[in-house]
Design a protein around this motif. Structure first.
Motif, PDB file in Angstrom:
ATOM      1  N   ARG A  58       0.807  -1.224   0.000  1.00  0.00           N
ATOM      2  CA  ARG A  58       0.000   0.000   0.000  1.00  0.00           C
ATOM      3  C   ARG A  58       0.832   1.262   0.000  1.00  0.00           C
ATOM      4  O   ARG A  58       1.949   1.284   0.490  1.00  0.00           O
ATOM      5  CB  ARG A  58      -0.858   0.022   1.263  1.00  0.00           C
ATOM      6  CG  ARG A  58      -2.124  -0.758   1.104  1.00  0.00           C
ATOM      7  CD  ARG A  58      -3.000  -0.694   2.314  1.00  0.00           C
ATOM      8  NE  ARG A  58      -2.679   0.325   3.275  1.00  0.00           N
ATOM      9  CZ  ARG A  58      -2.960   0.207   4.557  1.00  0.00           C
ATOM     10  NH1 ARG A  58      -3.553  -0.884   4.996  1.00  0.00           N
ATOM     11  NH2 ARG A  58      -2.679   1.166   5.395  1.00  0.00           N
ATOM     12  N   ALA A  59       0.244   2.341  -0.479  1.00  0.00           N
ATOM     13  CA  ALA A  59       0.870   3.656  -0.342  1.00  0.00           C
ATOM     14  C   ALA A  59       0.903   4.007   1.142  1.00  0.00           C
ATOM     15  O   ALA A  59       0.113   3.479   1.933  1.00  0.00           O
ATOM     16  CB  ALA A  59       0.061   4.692  -1.101  1.00  0.00           C
ATOM     17  N   LEU A  60       1.841   4.876   1.505  1.00  0.00           N
ATOM     18  CA  LEU A  60       1.986   5.206   2.926  1.00  0.00           C
ATOM     19  C   LEU A  60       0.763   5.937   3.470  1.00  0.00           C
ATOM     20  O   LEU A  60       0.308   5.669   4.571  1.00  0.00           O
ATOM     21  CB  LEU A  60       3.224   6.081   3.129  1.00  0.00           C
ATOM     22  CG  LEU A  60       4.558   5.369   2.884  1.00  0.00           C
ATOM     23  CD1 LEU A  60       5.701   6.339   3.076  1.00  0.00           C
ATOM     24  CD2 LEU A  60       4.706   4.185   3.835  1.00  0.00           C
ATOM     25  N   LEU A  61       0.263   6.874   2.705  1.00  0.00           N
ATOM     26  CA  LEU A  61      -0.856   7.688   3.192  1.00  0.00           C
ATOM     27  C   LEU A  61      -2.145   6.888   3.135  1.00  0.00           C
ATOM     28  O   LEU A  61      -2.475   6.286   2.103  1.00  0.00           O
ATOM     29  CB  LEU A  61      -1.001   8.956   2.323  1.00  0.00           C
ATOM     30  CG  LEU A  61      -2.115   9.906   2.703  1.00  0.00           C
ATOM     31  CD1 LEU A  61      -1.859  10.523   4.079  1.00  0.00           C
ATOM     32  CD2 LEU A  61      -2.258  11.015   1.661  1.00  0.00           C
ATOM     33  N   ASN A  62      -2.856   6.897   4.243  1.00  0.00           N
ATOM     34  CA  ASN A  62      -4.193   6.300   4.285  1.00  0.00           C
ATOM     35  C   ASN A  62      -4.971   6.770   3.061  1.00  0.00           C
ATOM     36  O   ASN A  62      -5.069   7.977   2.793  1.00  0.00           O
ATOM     37  CB  ASN A  62      -4.861   6.794   5.579  1.00  0.00           C
ATOM     38  CG  ASN A  62      -6.264   6.256   5.758  1.00  0.00           C
ATOM     39  OD1 ASN A  62      -6.941   5.898   4.789  1.00  0.00           O
ATOM     40  ND2 ASN A  62      -6.690   6.197   6.998  1.00  0.00           N
ATOM     41  N   ARG A  63      -5.523   5.816   2.304  1.00  0.00           N
ATOM     42  CA  ARG A  63      -6.111   6.217   1.026  1.00  0.00           C
ATOM     43  C   ARG A  63      -7.330   7.129   1.203  1.00  0.00           C
ATOM     44  O   ARG A  63      -7.720   7.817   0.277  1.00  0.00           O
ATOM     45  CB  ARG A  63      -6.411   5.008   0.146  1.00  0.00           C
ATOM     46  CG  ARG A  63      -7.544   4.142   0.590  1.00  0.00           C
ATOM     47  CD  ARG A  63      -7.482   2.818  -0.110  1.00  0.00           C
ATOM     48  NE  ARG A  63      -6.391   2.009   0.438  1.00  0.00           N
ATOM     49  CZ  ARG A  63      -6.133   0.763   0.055  1.00  0.00           C
ATOM     50  NH1 ARG A  63      -6.808   0.204  -0.890  1.00  0.00           N
ATOM     51  NH2 ARG A  63      -5.172   0.076   0.637  1.00  0.00           N
ATOM     52  N   ALA A  64      -7.899   7.133   2.413  1.00  0.00           N
ATOM     53  CA  ALA A  64      -9.014   8.066   2.644  1.00  0.00           C
ATOM     54  C   ALA A  64      -8.546   9.514   2.485  1.00  0.00           C
ATOM     55  O   ALA A  64      -9.334  10.402   2.185  1.00  0.00           O
ATOM     56  CB  ALA A  64      -9.582   7.864   4.046  1.00  0.00           C
TER      57      ALA A  64
END
Ligand code: PMP
Ligand code: GLN
Length: 442
Positions: A58-64
């Motif tokens: 996953r990307a580091l930033l919460n996808r929200a």
């Protein structure tokens, strides 16, 4: 083993994760895996640790929060500093609030009041002052012990309310354009925002569209009046219609009223004063705008004991408490006489008129606000249609910074050509800005 292609792909991806470009400079973010220092090492470490290609992770930033980046206020204030422009972007006054309030903060620090953690809900003096304010201006009886919560600005109150009252799958209706933290807080709570668009020139709420927006998943309506960025102030009739809908559909209302004392036309009516709203409304305000101390971040929420208990539960895990000595100072400020509040509105009204005239002279379409710190304009009479590009080019063109309203819309077409200018600045600064903006005509 990774192939060379895989390795290059990982390197590119890790570079974008570790070193996001901010204005052409590498950010100070570091790869989270301690030993790895170079992006390629980081990528490989991740890949080997998880035994798979890092592109699948996953990307580091919460996808929200994906795409939320840096707030427009921070971006535009940095641009103003970089270019030496007049900053009519971020809404903060360029003169501090009353000296007696500043003195009260200094006194509190020196006397050791509030230097250690204040009580979770806020110091009793401030909670009592907030209750007295609600009674004085709106005739609302509020129990300072059970119905008031002091927060780190209105920002934290909104965040805590969203985290406390929402669950994944819930829908929140809000009038767009909306203040940027609303979208982020709704997303962090796992809920979905449902915008109802306010349209120029009057930006009045479409009450039929509001009604149509309610579904079985709607949990709450998030209001903001006086409204940032349009300056619209909800009328008694509009508030009544919203209240009726909330009661009929059993919805909560969270209402952000940080500009409650900055109204020029009409009056500010807290929706909680309407029949049946007491048990379903969380009212939010803040000292920042009223007392011109936006950096102190003293805000509050008021509501029924049950609602405040819920919001407090979330709030205690955000900041727990903040600004002890400032809480004492704001208690002093809230007790200032009615004349202080009347002068605040009168001063800002004069500044609104000053800037509105300058903007009109510069050739913009000006929507006169009934309240707040802000004037929304339309740039199309200048032959332009992209507010974001306009704001990014404005410092170079004439040394002024403003904010593009499009960032506050989900339906971007509705706000693409709108630009917001703040008038909470000294008269001479507004006059200077107006002179600079006149160059747009030539
Ligand atoms: N809501 C609105 C509509 C605002 O314009 C602002 C900025 N003052 C806030 C909330 C945040 O207020 P505070 O600085 O008290 O967190
Ligand atoms: N409320 C201020 C505005 O609308 C900005 C606050 C912030 O920078 N987050 O300009």
């Amino acid at each position: 083993m990774l192939s060379e292609d895989q390795r290059q792909g990982l390197k590119a991806e890790a570079t974008s994760w570790c070193y996001p470009k901010t204005r052409g400079k590498a950010s100070k973010l570091r790869p989270p895996l301690g030993a790895a220092r170079r992006p390629a090492d980081f990528a490989c470490a991740v890949a080997s640790r998880y035994g798979r290609d890092m592109r699948e992770t996953r990307a580091l930033l919460n996808r929200a929060l994906a795409g939320m980046g840096t707030t427009i206020f921070a971006e535009m204030s940095a641009l103003a500093v970089e270019t030496g422009s007049v900053n009519l972007g971020q809404g903060f006054p360029d003169i501090d609030g009353p000296a007696e309030i500043a003195q009260a903060a200094a006194d509190a620090v020196l006397a050791g009041r509030g230097n250690q953690y204040p009580p979770g809900p806020g110091i009793p003096e401030l909670r009592q002052a907030i209750a007295a304010h609600q009674k004085r201006f709106y005739g609302i009886e509020v129990d300072p012990d059970a119905e008031v919560l002091v927060t780190a600005g209105a920002t934290e109150a909104v965040a805590a309310a969203m985290l406390a009252l929402l669950e994944p799958g819930d829908e929140v209706i809000a009038f767009e354009p909306y203040y940027d933290s609303y979208a982020a807080c709704i997303a962090m709570a796992g809920a979905t925002r449902v915008p109802v668009t306010l349209r120029a020139p009057a930006f009045r709420p479409d009450l039929d569209a509001l009604r149509d927006a309610v579904t079985d998943r709607t949990r709450l309506i998030l209001l903001n009046s006086p409204h940032n960025p349009t300056g619209m102030v909800l009328t008694q009739a509009e508030l009544q219609a919203i209240a009726t809908l909330a009661i009929e559909r059993d919805l909560l209302v969270v209402t952000d009223e940080v500009y409650e004392h900055i109204v020029f036309d009409g009056e500010h009516i807290p929706i909680v004063t309407l029949p049946g709203m007491r048990e379903r409304t969380v009212s939010i305000s803040s000292a920042g705008k009223t007392f011109s101390f936006t950096g102190w971040k003293i805000g509050w929420a008021t509501g029924s004991p049950e609602l405040i208990a819920a919001v407090k539960t979330a709030k205690q895990f955000l900041t727990f408490v903040n600004g002890g000595p400032f809480q004492y100072a704001i208690a002093t400020g809230l007790a200032l006489p009615d004349s202080f509040y009347a002068e605040l509105a009168a001063r800002l009204q004069r500044r609104r008129d000053l800037l509105a005239a300058g903007l009109q002279e510069a050739g913009l379409d000006v929507f006169i606000p009934a309240g707040t710190y802000f004037i929304t304009t339309d740039i199309r009479p200048l032959g332009e249609s992209d507010g974001l590009a306009f704001c990014r080019s404005l410092p170079a063109r004439c040394g002024v910074v403003a904010v593009p309203n499009v960032v506050f819309y989900d339906n971007q077409d509705a706000g693409r050509s709108q630009v917001r200018f703040a008038f909470c600045k000294r008269d001479e600064v507004l006059a200077d800005a107006a002179g600079r903006l006149r160059q747009l005509r030539s």
